[in-house]
Motif scaffolding. Structure first.
Motif, PDB file in Angstrom:
ATOM      1  N   THR A   1     -14.737 -66.144  25.028  1.00 19.04           N
ATOM      2  CA  THR A   1     -15.587 -66.798  24.017  1.00 19.04           C
ATOM      3  C   THR A   1     -14.945 -66.841  22.637  1.00 19.04           C
ATOM      4  N   GLU A   2     -13.965 -65.974  22.389  1.00 19.69           N
ATOM      5  CA  GLU A   2     -13.361 -65.941  21.055  1.00 19.69           C
ATOM      6  C   GLU A   2     -11.921 -65.466  21.155  1.00 19.69           C
ATOM      7  N   VAL A   3     -11.083 -65.987  20.305  1.00 19.96           N
ATOM      8  CA  VAL A   3      -9.654 -65.681  20.333  1.00 19.96           C
ATOM      9  C   VAL A   3      -9.169 -65.381  18.926  1.00 19.96           C
ATOM     10  N   TYR A   4      -8.380 -64.312  18.800  1.00 22.33           N
ATOM     11  CA  TYR A   4      -7.673 -64.076  17.536  1.00 22.33           C
ATOM     12  C   TYR A   4      -6.205 -63.834  17.874  1.00 22.33           C
ATOM     13  N   ALA A   5      -5.325 -64.661  17.303  1.00 22.11           N
ATOM     14  CA  ALA A   5      -3.911 -64.595  17.680  1.00 22.11           C
ATOM     15  C   ALA A   5      -3.013 -64.313  16.486  1.00 22.11           C
ATOM     16  N   GLN A   6      -2.116 -63.356  16.698  1.00 23.31           N
ATOM     17  CA  GLN A   6      -1.054 -63.073  15.721  1.00 23.31           C
ATOM     18  C   GLN A   6       0.275 -63.466  16.359  1.00 23.31           C
ATOM     19  N   GLY A   7       1.101 -64.178  15.616  1.00 20.61           N
ATOM     20  CA  GLY A   7       2.398 -64.540  16.156  1.00 20.61           C
ATOM     21  C   GLY A   7       3.507 -64.185  15.182  1.00 20.61           C
ATOM     22  N   ALA A   8       4.727 -64.087  15.691  1.00 17.90           N
ATOM     23  CA  ALA A   8       5.862 -63.774  14.831  1.00 17.90           C
ATOM     24  C   ALA A   8       7.150 -64.282  15.473  1.00 17.90           C
ATOM     25  N   VAL A   9       8.137 -64.498  14.629  1.00 18.95           N
ATOM     26  CA  VAL A   9       9.467 -64.860  15.117  1.00 18.95           C
ATOM     27  C   VAL A   9      10.362 -63.639  14.934  1.00 18.95           C
TER      28      VAL A   9
ATOM     29  N   ASP B   1       7.944 -66.341  18.981  1.00 18.49           N
ATOM     30  CA  ASP B   1       8.496 -65.731  20.195  1.00 18.49           C
ATOM     31  C   ASP B   1       7.810 -64.416  20.561  1.00 18.49           C
ATOM     32  N   THR B   2       6.892 -63.976  19.724  1.00 18.89           N
ATOM     33  CA  THR B   2       6.215 -62.702  19.938  1.00 18.89           C
ATOM     34  C   THR B   2       4.757 -62.888  19.526  1.00 18.89           C
ATOM     35  N   ALA B   3       3.841 -62.341  20.310  1.00 21.08           N
ATOM     36  CA  ALA B   3       2.428 -62.547  19.973  1.00 21.08           C
ATOM     37  C   ALA B   3       1.561 -61.398  20.453  1.00 21.08           C
ATOM     38  N   ILE B   4       0.492 -61.182  19.704  1.00 20.70           N
ATOM     39  CA  ILE B   4      -0.604 -60.327  20.163  1.00 20.70           C
ATOM     40  C   ILE B   4      -1.884 -61.141  20.043  1.00 20.70           C
ATOM     41  N   ILE B   5      -2.598 -61.276  21.142  1.00 21.54           N
ATOM     42  CA  ILE B   5      -3.777 -62.143  21.178  1.00 21.54           C
ATOM     43  C   ILE B   5      -4.981 -61.319  21.623  1.00 21.54           C
ATOM     44  N   SER B   6      -5.979 -61.230  20.732  1.00 19.95           N
ATOM     45  CA  SER B   6      -7.203 -60.496  21.055  1.00 19.95           C
ATOM     46  C   SER B   6      -8.260 -61.462  21.567  1.00 19.95           C
ATOM     47  N   LEU B   7      -9.021 -61.005  22.551  1.00 15.00           N
ATOM     48  CA  LEU B   7     -10.011 -61.870  23.187  1.00 15.00           C
ATOM     49  C   LEU B   7     -11.378 -61.193  23.233  1.00 15.00           C
ATOM     50  N   ARG B   8     -12.393 -62.018  23.230  1.00 17.08           N
ATOM     51  CA  ARG B   8     -13.746 -61.550  23.581  1.00 17.08           C
ATOM     52  C   ARG B   8     -14.229 -62.358  24.781  1.00 17.08           C
TER      53      ARG B   8
ATOM     54  N   ILE C   1      -3.667 -59.516  24.883  1.00 19.96           N
ATOM     55  CA  ILE C   1      -2.450 -59.965  25.559  1.00 19.96           C
ATOM     56  C   ILE C   1      -1.283 -59.731  24.606  1.00 19.96           C
ATOM     57  N   ASP C   2      -0.187 -59.166  25.113  1.00 17.44           N
ATOM     58  CA  ASP C   2       1.001 -59.149  24.258  1.00 17.44           C
ATOM     59  C   ASP C   2       2.130 -59.898  24.955  1.00 17.44           C
ATOM     60  N   ASN C   3       2.792 -60.724  24.189  1.00 15.45           N
ATOM     61  CA  ASN C   3       3.862 -61.575  24.715  1.00 15.45           C
ATOM     62  C   ASN C   3       5.145 -61.407  23.924  1.00 15.45           C
ATOM     63  N   SER C   4       6.237 -61.472  24.668  1.00 12.55           N
ATOM     64  CA  SER C   4       7.542 -61.600  24.009  1.00 12.55           C
ATOM     65  C   SER C   4       8.392 -62.519  24.861  1.00 12.55           C
ATOM     66  N   ARG C   5       9.213 -63.279  24.215  1.00 17.49           N
ATOM     67  CA  ARG C   5      10.092 -64.181  24.966  1.00 17.49           C
ATOM     68  C   ARG C   5      11.357 -63.458  25.430  1.00 17.49           C
ATOM     69  N   LYS C   6      11.526 -62.192  25.042  1.00 19.18           N
ATOM     70  CA  LYS C   6      12.766 -61.522  25.433  1.00 19.18           C
ATOM     71  C   LYS C   6      12.597 -60.021  25.645  1.00 19.18           C
TER      72      LYS C   6
ATOM     73  N   SER D   1      -6.171 -70.296  15.766  1.00 22.43           N
ATOM     74  CA  SER D   1      -6.409 -68.994  15.158  1.00 22.43           C
ATOM     75  C   SER D   1      -5.201 -68.533  14.362  1.00 22.43           C
ATOM     76  N   MET D   2      -4.033 -68.681  14.945  1.00 24.22           N
ATOM     77  CA  MET D   2      -2.813 -68.246  14.251  1.00 24.22           C
ATOM     78  C   MET D   2      -2.593 -69.055  12.983  1.00 24.22           C
ATOM     79  N   LEU D   3      -2.791 -70.372  13.075  1.00 27.73           N
ATOM     80  CA  LEU D   3      -2.547 -71.235  11.923  1.00 27.73           C
ATOM     81  C   LEU D   3      -3.560 -70.995  10.814  1.00 27.73           C
ATOM     82  N   GLU D   4      -4.802 -70.728  11.188  1.00 29.98           N
ATOM     83  CA  GLU D   4      -5.860 -70.581  10.182  1.00 29.98           C
ATOM     84  C   GLU D   4      -6.116 -69.120   9.825  1.00 29.98           C
ATOM     85  N   GLY D   5      -5.465 -68.183  10.529  1.00 28.44           N
ATOM     86  CA  GLY D   5      -5.607 -66.769  10.176  1.00 28.44           C
ATOM     87  C   GLY D   5      -7.013 -66.247  10.346  1.00 28.44           C
TER      88      GLY D   5
END
Lengths: 338, 338, 338, 338
Positions: free
Chosen positions: A192-200, A213-220, A229-234, A325-329
């Protein structure tokens, strides 16, 4: 024995993978494969697999009345028109993920599928993985009570090449989309809701192309659970694919798959070989299973495919929400994405 | 609060270890420690621990009417006379293992203990280890059904120095003796037959001294179970102390203890730090527990020490049988060792 | 040997814990312990430990010129005045966490400490845990390259009683505060932004008291890394305390501590005993170490305590930011908290 | 592409298994399968696999000049005559283990193979298992130094039926024979001496049939290493197949394979699903690999099969020595078995 006649659009890595699994399935005959580039090598490969025709024109599949089902394995931007045409031609469809980079177009394709009354399965192969299936089963049967926290770690061994990043739709759409589907699959509930942080952090080139290339995404979730969710491309040690679901009566976690169980003790440390490095190796069985189940559904006349167009749409909406979410913070509600 | 007055004979590594644990036990006062070499350093150490007297003469302990219990931590060849004298003086006794290198002498010491009606506990500290205690408990409570196979891995991180090997009684008596006791402890049954294979693979010097450094010892138990012990004097990765008991309803295995749980994934491997390297580190808690339980027994007037003279005798007889088996190249029945 | 004379304010669970460890430290003499409720039981306990005085009046500690260091183990609301008074009296201070529920008051206490030139250590004991120390060391020495993701799982075995929740400051301040400190400790970097999601999933009573029992907290760090903490007040399987740091050259993860290493195989499953259930059991060694290091700092005249007042302040600011984030439904920058 | 024409003698479980793998191998055509009982079901199965002929007469295979290789999957007592006839007919041979229950007859069969100049591979499939291959590789490349101890655990999930036990040759020949081959494979050295202990602990019926169900077998190797195998016919938790090789520079151990990596934490314990229960499941990949490599050898004209007739002979000699050792209650040298 009745055999299902199928056509495959797209003879890239994933198209060929499906072709190889289908050609070993006694219930299937691969009638035709199409690709924009028909080479001698492709012809030879198709012959070895017993595929009758190789063509440059996907319409040779769509318009062939003997073909009952189509695998769409071409580039993402072709999925919507091919789904639409295949549906209108009355073919059942297996389409790779995502259906499109714009969930509104995906909605259009789903309308066409509905109108035609054909079956559409989408390529979220991870649902068929032995580890994740077991987690889902434990959650569904109440072994850990009500789910409170869903944690997904999803890291690729190496970033894709820049050309792919340019057209992929970005980390949320090309990579995390699997995790968004996994979150719904494991929880049995809608996000129902997403908050995403991303980084290069891996490679500045990725940033220059406008991606992360790196992200932490919080969900409800609708059922009250929360997720991350945590993501990394490497991940230098290999493909890292783990999940954990924590609930009121316990917790279940799955580790990576390893090529062997050897534990080696030396004067320096106790070590083991790295986890399976590549997605084709790690998810080998899951690809076989997803096509097998699709074929089974068609042959038995069931229209209950294990992962359908709505599942694809929802994952795309979450990906869209994550980017927003990432773009609008700020956290973004899924109902904002209509 | 009543305090037990104790004396300690021998201020080597193990004597000091016990002294330190006893000095932290609120129910104990260490009255006197004796050693053949009384140095200033020893005096200082004893003062810091609150030990009242340091003496060169062990008789200052035996003849002190205020001392109720004696810890015998001197070299093995003194155990039998010291036990005998202490028993005759009415002292309760804690004696390090083995009691002697000749089980017939051990029998003599046990007679003296019996005649005097004092309590004798022997230093098989591994029975007090958290891992092995849990295995014993699982076996005793029937969680794995009837025991069929008992497997003990016992490897030291590095061989002792040659001087020790000359007087130690050999691998079976100085090292495997702990494993012989463990076999009896875990199975809850007596060993009836031993077949031992030995080899010199670690260091030829050990062979020149008439000893071996590597062994595989097969056992038969009264209750029908079978067992195997493997020993090495040199495991480069650290102290290796594992057991497994396999039974009709399941199996239990204990792994080594590690200094931490960190798992490190790099491009080369997934590794962890080596297991605890040294016996004092690995068996730290077990040493505290064995003395605590001995003190408890004395203070409560129970004469049910958790490991007694008979346990020491049996382990020595098995060690003797193992050596005989290796020398004669045949299985040896325990009833041959009388 | 010089001994440090200390006083302890507060004889509750944590005050007594420190007293017991200090009384076994040969470099320390516990002169006085104060508590609002002086019972016969407390007197007896103090006597057994060799503590000279028991008093109802904390001023007997503050005003005793022979006391060089004070342990403040009373309720949180007394920390600021006691720190202030102790500092003004020239005593070195060990204070439990948090210093206060209001970071601005904490700032005041730190001013007093600074003005007095005394040493203040705060009770983030987890920094002294064998597992977390090893992670920190691996990160600091570059074994995993630059840190990209810091993940902390911190779940209690059971919720505290409602009376405690009323005064605790809430989950972020009473529970996650350890994790906020851990995030700074492991990353070696300051937190710059916090986004917190909370929910009441364990017990509605907690919600009625205005608190939450489940949380996911996303972090951003000054060095570019990102982090996530997940908390629950009730993990039925025991105390769950794990961290993972993922970096450019690898990853390190620590698992829980277990009471033994036994792995039991039965016809139903392969299982092991639950992780250590309670924080006193799990963090036993860390409590000993933090006091040992504090004493060491004072005796050697170093003012480099391993965790100081600034560390406490930062953790409190992050807790405050987390609560603000949850209430306002948006990420909060740490510089907003001044 | 050239295809190898093969015939399969015996359409029992293992014959069908090989047929299924061979039928998926693009380099092979299964020309004929023979079995003493040709049913409609067998015909249907063969048709589905694309096998051209089904016959009751194995001579239809031996005498068919178009067939280049024969898989002998019939009962053990037929292996020697079938090998001999197939060799004389110039066919390459894959024969299941053991070649015979009497190593002297096996020697005769090997003579016939040698005289005919054909290739013979034997069915020690475990050499192709991912875990054991990795151990072998680590030993061969010196990663653990010189091998000192080789430990093999090999336990079946359930005993075979009594009819099988009557003709199987007993535990050493039907079950431990795999472990004898494994001992040679892992050590890279010949066994020189065997000491075997057996017992009837699982089921008295097995004892009444003159067999045992539990064993501990000690080994000596030409290179100085020692080894031990433990066997049980009934491990309630599933197929238990582990090995450990301990050497001068370290140790390597392999654990069982599990159906998934899920770890489930509940209020009672932390558990995982049992290891793979059945040998067909556990050794699935190894069966595919052994046939693939045999086919490869034939097609490339190499006569270096990965496991040959001599390997089978040696394992049989060790099994014979083990039985002799148990019956005579003494270690038996392998050179006694001629």
């Amino acid at each position: 024995m009745e055999k299902l006649n199928v056509g495959i659009i797209g003879a890239g890595r994933i198209g060929r993978l499906h072709a190889e699994h289908l050609s070993r399935n006694a219930q299937v005959h691969v009638q035709t494969i199409s690709d924009m580039f028909v080479t001698e090598e492709l012809q030879g490969w198709a012959t070895r697999l017993g595929i009758s025709n190789v063509t440059q024109n996907y319409k040779d599949i769509i318009e062939d009345p003997s073909i009952q089902a189509v695998f769409i394995c071409s580039s993402t931007n072709t999925h919507v028109p091919f789904i639409t045409e295949a549906a209108q031609a009355g073919k059942h469809i297996f389409c790779e993920k995502p259906i499109s980079l714009d969930y509104r177009q995906t909605m259009g394709a789903l309308e066409a599928v509905k109108a035609a009354g054909v079956v559409l399965q989408t390529g979220f192969n991870r649902r068929f993985d032995h580890n994740f299936k077991r987690v889902r089963e434990l959650v569904q049967t109440g072994k850990i009570g009500d789910a409170h926290l869903i944690k997904i770690t999803s890291r690729d061994p190496a970033p894709p090449n820049p050309d792919y990043i340019k057209v992929s739709g970005g980390l949320f759409m090309d990579m995390a989309i699997h995790d968004f589907d996994m979150a719904r699959y494991l929880s049995g509930s809608e996000v129902t809701e997403v908050y995403a942080q991303g980084a290069v952090l891996v490679d500045p080139v990725i940033g220059e192309l406008g991606d992360i290339d790196t992200a932490i995404i919080s969900l409800r979730f609708e059922n009250g659970a929360m997720g991350v969710i945590d993501n990394s491309r490497k991940a230098v040690y290999g493909y890292d694919q783990r999940v954990e679901v924590f609930g009121s009566e316990g917790s279940v976690a799955v580790n990576n798959d390893y090529p062997n169980t050897a534990e080696i003790s030396t004067k320096d440390s106790v070590y083991r070989d790295n986890p399976k490095f590549f997605f084709l190796e790690r998810y080998h069985e899951s690809y076989i299973d997803e096509t097998r189940q699709f074929i089974e559904c068609i042959l038995t006349g069931s229209n209950q495919v294990p992962v359908d167009g709505f599942d694809a749409l929802q994952a795309e909406r979450i990906a869209f929400a994550a980017k927003k979410s990432m773009l609008e913070g700020r956290p973004v509600k899924l109902h904002e994405i209509n």
